[in-house]
Design a protein around this motif. Structure first.
Motif, PDB file in Angstrom:
ATOM      1  N   SER A   1      48.970 156.721  68.501  1.00 58.97           N
ATOM      2  CA  SER A   1      49.225 155.715  69.539  1.00 58.97           C
ATOM      3  C   SER A   1      50.640 155.168  69.456  1.00 58.97           C
ATOM      4  O   SER A   1      51.325 155.325  68.451  1.00 58.97           O
ATOM      5  CB  SER A   1      48.225 154.566  69.410  1.00 58.97           C
ATOM      6  OG  SER A   1      48.520 153.783  68.280  1.00 58.97           O
ATOM      7  N   MET A   2      51.048 154.524  70.545  1.00 58.18           N
ATOM      8  CA  MET A   2      52.330 153.829  70.587  1.00 58.18           C
ATOM      9  C   MET A   2      52.242 152.686  71.591  1.00 58.18           C
ATOM     10  O   MET A   2      51.457 152.735  72.536  1.00 58.18           O
ATOM     11  CB  MET A   2      53.468 154.771  70.946  1.00 58.18           C
ATOM     12  CG  MET A   2      53.393 155.339  72.356  1.00 58.18           C
ATOM     13  SD  MET A   2      54.633 156.574  72.697  1.00 58.18           S
ATOM     14  CE  MET A   2      53.859 158.013  71.997  1.00 58.18           C
ATOM     15  N   THR A   3      53.035 151.665  71.367  1.00 56.21           N
ATOM     16  CA  THR A   3      53.075 150.538  72.296  1.00 56.21           C
ATOM     17  C   THR A   3      53.708 150.987  73.598  1.00 56.21           C
ATOM     18  O   THR A   3      54.767 151.615  73.609  1.00 56.21           O
ATOM     19  CB  THR A   3      53.879 149.375  71.691  1.00 56.21           C
ATOM     20  OG1 THR A   3      53.154 148.851  70.585  1.00 56.21           O
ATOM     21  CG2 THR A   3      54.099 148.262  72.700  1.00 56.21           C
ATOM     22  N   TYR A   4      53.046 150.664  74.710  1.00 56.71           N
ATOM     23  CA  TYR A   4      53.544 150.982  76.043  1.00 56.71           C
ATOM     24  C   TYR A   4      54.211 149.763  76.674  1.00 56.71           C
ATOM     25  O   TYR A   4      55.059 149.882  77.542  1.00 56.71           O
ATOM     26  CB  TYR A   4      52.372 151.474  76.901  1.00 56.71           C
ATOM     27  CG  TYR A   4      52.752 152.028  78.240  1.00 56.71           C
ATOM     28  CD1 TYR A   4      53.418 153.237  78.351  1.00 56.71           C
ATOM     29  CD2 TYR A   4      52.433 151.338  79.403  1.00 56.71           C
ATOM     30  CE1 TYR A   4      53.762 153.757  79.587  1.00 56.71           C
ATOM     31  CE2 TYR A   4      52.765 151.844  80.644  1.00 56.71           C
ATOM     32  CZ  TYR A   4      53.429 153.052  80.736  1.00 56.71           C
ATOM     33  OH  TYR A   4      53.769 153.555  81.960  1.00 56.71           O
ATOM     34  N   GLY A   5      53.804 148.564  76.225  1.00 59.56           N
ATOM     35  CA  GLY A   5      54.419 147.341  76.732  1.00 59.56           C
ATOM     36  C   GLY A   5      53.480 146.157  76.642  1.00 59.56           C
ATOM     37  O   GLY A   5      52.391 146.240  76.069  1.00 59.56           O
ATOM     38  N   TYR A   6      53.914 145.056  77.235  1.00 61.90           N
ATOM     39  CA  TYR A   6      53.140 143.814  77.230  1.00 61.90           C
ATOM     40  C   TYR A   6      53.118 143.242  78.641  1.00 61.90           C
ATOM     41  O   TYR A   6      54.120 143.301  79.350  1.00 61.90           O
ATOM     42  CB  TYR A   6      53.764 142.787  76.267  1.00 61.90           C
ATOM     43  CG  TYR A   6      53.709 143.238  74.832  1.00 61.90           C
ATOM     44  CD1 TYR A   6      52.621 142.924  74.035  1.00 61.90           C
ATOM     45  CD2 TYR A   6      54.721 144.010  74.286  1.00 61.90           C
ATOM     46  CE1 TYR A   6      52.544 143.359  72.722  1.00 61.90           C
ATOM     47  CE2 TYR A   6      54.655 144.452  72.974  1.00 61.90           C
ATOM     48  CZ  TYR A   6      53.563 144.119  72.203  1.00 61.90           C
ATOM     49  OH  TYR A   6      53.499 144.553  70.910  1.00 61.90           O
ATOM     50  N   ASN A   7      51.992 142.676  79.025  1.00 57.97           N
ATOM     51  CA  ASN A   7      51.836 142.028  80.325  1.00 57.97           C
ATOM     52  C   ASN A   7      51.351 140.603  80.140  1.00 57.97           C
ATOM     53  O   ASN A   7      50.734 140.275  79.136  1.00 57.97           O
ATOM     54  CB  ASN A   7      50.805 142.768  81.198  1.00 57.97           C
ATOM     55  CG  ASN A   7      51.321 144.077  81.731  1.00 57.97           C
ATOM     56  OD1 ASN A   7      52.520 144.305  81.822  1.00 57.97           O
ATOM     57  ND2 ASN A   7      50.406 144.966  82.087  1.00 57.97           N
ATOM     58  N   ARG A   8      51.594 139.789  81.142  1.00 59.19           N
ATOM     59  CA  ARG A   8      51.000 138.461  81.286  1.00 59.19           C
ATOM     60  C   ARG A   8      51.221 137.546  80.084  1.00 59.19           C
ATOM     61  O   ARG A   8      50.311 136.852  79.639  1.00 59.19           O
ATOM     62  CB  ARG A   8      49.519 138.584  81.613  1.00 59.19           C
ATOM     63  CG  ARG A   8      49.235 139.425  82.866  1.00 59.19           C
ATOM     64  CD  ARG A   8      47.775 139.628  83.147  1.00 59.19           C
ATOM     65  NE  ARG A   8      47.007 138.409  83.191  1.00 59.19           N
ATOM     66  CZ  ARG A   8      46.951 137.558  84.220  1.00 59.19           C
ATOM     67  NH1 ARG A   8      47.641 137.789  85.304  1.00 59.19           N
ATOM     68  NH2 ARG A   8      46.206 136.474  84.155  1.00 59.19           N
ATOM     69  N   LEU A   9      52.450 137.538  79.560  1.00 56.43           N
ATOM     70  CA  LEU A   9      52.779 136.695  78.413  1.00 56.43           C
ATOM     71  C   LEU A   9      52.818 135.234  78.839  1.00 56.43           C
ATOM     72  O   LEU A   9      53.508 134.877  79.796  1.00 56.43           O
ATOM     73  CB  LEU A   9      54.136 137.108  77.840  1.00 56.43           C
ATOM     74  CG  LEU A   9      54.696 136.296  76.675  1.00 56.43           C
ATOM     75  CD1 LEU A   9      53.761 136.329  75.479  1.00 56.43           C
ATOM     76  CD2 LEU A   9      56.070 136.826  76.298  1.00 56.43           C
ATOM     77  N   ARG A  10      52.061 134.392  78.130  1.00 56.87           N
ATOM     78  CA  ARG A  10      52.002 132.962  78.436  1.00 56.87           C
ATOM     79  C   ARG A  10      52.094 132.148  77.147  1.00 56.87           C
ATOM     80  O   ARG A  10      51.430 132.453  76.161  1.00 56.87           O
ATOM     81  CB  ARG A  10      50.680 132.600  79.136  1.00 56.87           C
ATOM     82  CG  ARG A  10      50.467 133.302  80.465  1.00 56.87           C
ATOM     83  CD  ARG A  10      51.467 132.834  81.517  1.00 56.87           C
ATOM     84  NE  ARG A  10      51.247 133.474  82.802  1.00 56.87           N
ATOM     85  CZ  ARG A  10      51.833 134.601  83.196  1.00 56.87           C
ATOM     86  NH1 ARG A  10      52.660 135.226  82.399  1.00 56.87           N
ATOM     87  NH2 ARG A  10      51.577 135.106  84.388  1.00 56.87           N
ATOM     88  N   PHE A  11      52.925 131.093  77.190  1.00 59.17           N
ATOM     89  CA  PHE A  11      53.049 130.145  76.083  1.00 59.17           C
ATOM     90  C   PHE A  11      52.272 128.901  76.503  1.00 59.17           C
ATOM     91  O   PHE A  11      52.727 128.116  77.329  1.00 59.17           O
ATOM     92  CB  PHE A  11      54.515 129.841  75.797  1.00 59.17           C
ATOM     93  CG  PHE A  11      55.311 131.083  75.506  1.00 59.17           C
ATOM     94  CD1 PHE A  11      55.048 131.837  74.375  1.00 59.17           C
ATOM     95  CD2 PHE A  11      56.306 131.511  76.366  1.00 59.17           C
ATOM     96  CE1 PHE A  11      55.763 132.995  74.100  1.00 59.17           C
ATOM     97  CE2 PHE A  11      57.034 132.661  76.099  1.00 59.17           C
ATOM     98  CZ  PHE A  11      56.757 133.410  74.966  1.00 59.17           C
ATOM     99  N   ILE A  12      51.100 128.732  75.948  1.00 56.48           N
ATOM    100  CA  ILE A  12      50.123 127.753  76.438  1.00 56.48           C
ATOM    101  C   ILE A  12      50.330 126.365  75.832  1.00 56.48           C
ATOM    102  O   ILE A  12      50.280 125.367  76.542  1.00 56.48           O
ATOM    103  CB  ILE A  12      48.705 128.294  76.187  1.00 56.48           C
ATOM    104  CG1 ILE A  12      48.545 129.591  76.986  1.00 56.48           C
ATOM    105  CG2 ILE A  12      47.638 127.266  76.554  1.00 56.48           C
ATOM    106  CD1 ILE A  12      47.455 130.486  76.516  1.00 56.48           C
ATOM    107  N   LEU A  13      50.548 126.320  74.537  1.00 60.08           N
ATOM    108  CA  LEU A  13      50.807 125.054  73.841  1.00 60.08           C
ATOM    109  C   LEU A  13      52.002 125.247  72.914  1.00 60.08           C
ATOM    110  O   LEU A  13      52.245 126.354  72.428  1.00 60.08           O
ATOM    111  CB  LEU A  13      49.598 124.621  73.010  1.00 60.08           C
ATOM    112  CG  LEU A  13      48.357 124.139  73.749  1.00 60.08           C
ATOM    113  CD1 LEU A  13      47.229 123.862  72.761  1.00 60.08           C
ATOM    114  CD2 LEU A  13      48.668 122.894  74.572  1.00 60.08           C
ATOM    115  N   PRO A  14      52.728 124.167  72.616  1.00 59.64           N
ATOM    116  CA  PRO A  14      53.860 124.304  71.697  1.00 59.64           C
ATOM    117  C   PRO A  14      53.391 124.561  70.266  1.00 59.64           C
ATOM    118  O   PRO A  14      52.301 124.167  69.875  1.00 59.64           O
ATOM    119  CB  PRO A  14      54.560 122.949  71.803  1.00 59.64           C
ATOM    120  CG  PRO A  14      53.489 122.004  72.204  1.00 59.64           C
ATOM    121  CD  PRO A  14      52.550 122.793  73.088  1.00 59.64           C
ATOM    122  N   VAL A  15      54.260 125.227  69.530  1.00 58.60           N
ATOM    123  CA  VAL A  15      54.054 125.447  68.099  1.00 58.60           C
ATOM    124  C   VAL A  15      55.166 124.687  67.386  1.00 58.60           C
ATOM    125  O   VAL A  15      56.342 124.812  67.747  1.00 58.60           O
ATOM    126  CB  VAL A  15      54.077 126.940  67.748  1.00 58.60           C
ATOM    127  CG1 VAL A  15      54.004 127.152  66.239  1.00 58.60           C
ATOM    128  CG2 VAL A  15      52.940 127.675  68.454  1.00 58.60           C
TER     129      VAL A  15
END
Length: 148
Positions: A80-94
């Protein structure tokens, strides 16, 4: 880290994997600012942050994304290999001192346009030490199909 070969058919919908935890430090934030050039006061200026809604510095979203995905990198799958990322959301602060961990869930499987491959969608959820969801995205994984 271990080596494992898993083919498309080896993945099951709703299969879960949980990472270890990792505490976010001031050093993480300073290094990330230096690497990216993002020196916004939200990350770097403690006094200014006291005048803002969160009252303290917050970690860069891209830092949290990088660490959260890195926490899942415990198995090398040669099929396998990473194809990408979708729908990235930062919901609460860290914040400095928060400990995050990542939960991966196999959310979807579909054939891919190139014969012999399938596309796996992993739901990526990142939680803090209080089990609050702080980040979410979808990881797309291109996986070879078994030649049986």
């Amino acid at each position: 880290m271990m080596l494992q070969t898993r083919y498309f058919n080896d993945y099951a919908i709703d299969e879960k994997r949980v990472s270890q935890g990792r505490t976010i430090t001031e050093t993480d934030i300073v290094l990330h600012a230096g690497q990216t050039g993002d020196f916004f006061p939200h990350h770097m200026n403690e006094e200014w942050c006291k005048t803002q809604p969160f009252k303290k510095r917050i970690a860069h979203g891209t830092l949290i994304f990088s660490i959260a995905i890195g926490l899942t990198a415990t198995v090398i799958n040669e099929a396998s290999m990473t194809y990408g990322y979708n729908r990235l959301r930062f919901i609460l602060p860290v914040f400095i001192g928060d400990t995050i961990y990542t939960v991966l869930t196999i959310a979807a499987k579909e054939d891919y346009k190139k014969p012999g491959y399938g596309l796996i969608t992993e739901k990526v959820e990142v939680y803090n030490q209080n089990e609050k969801l702080v980040m979410a995205c979808e990881h797309l994984l291109l996986v070879k199909k078994c030649n049986i």
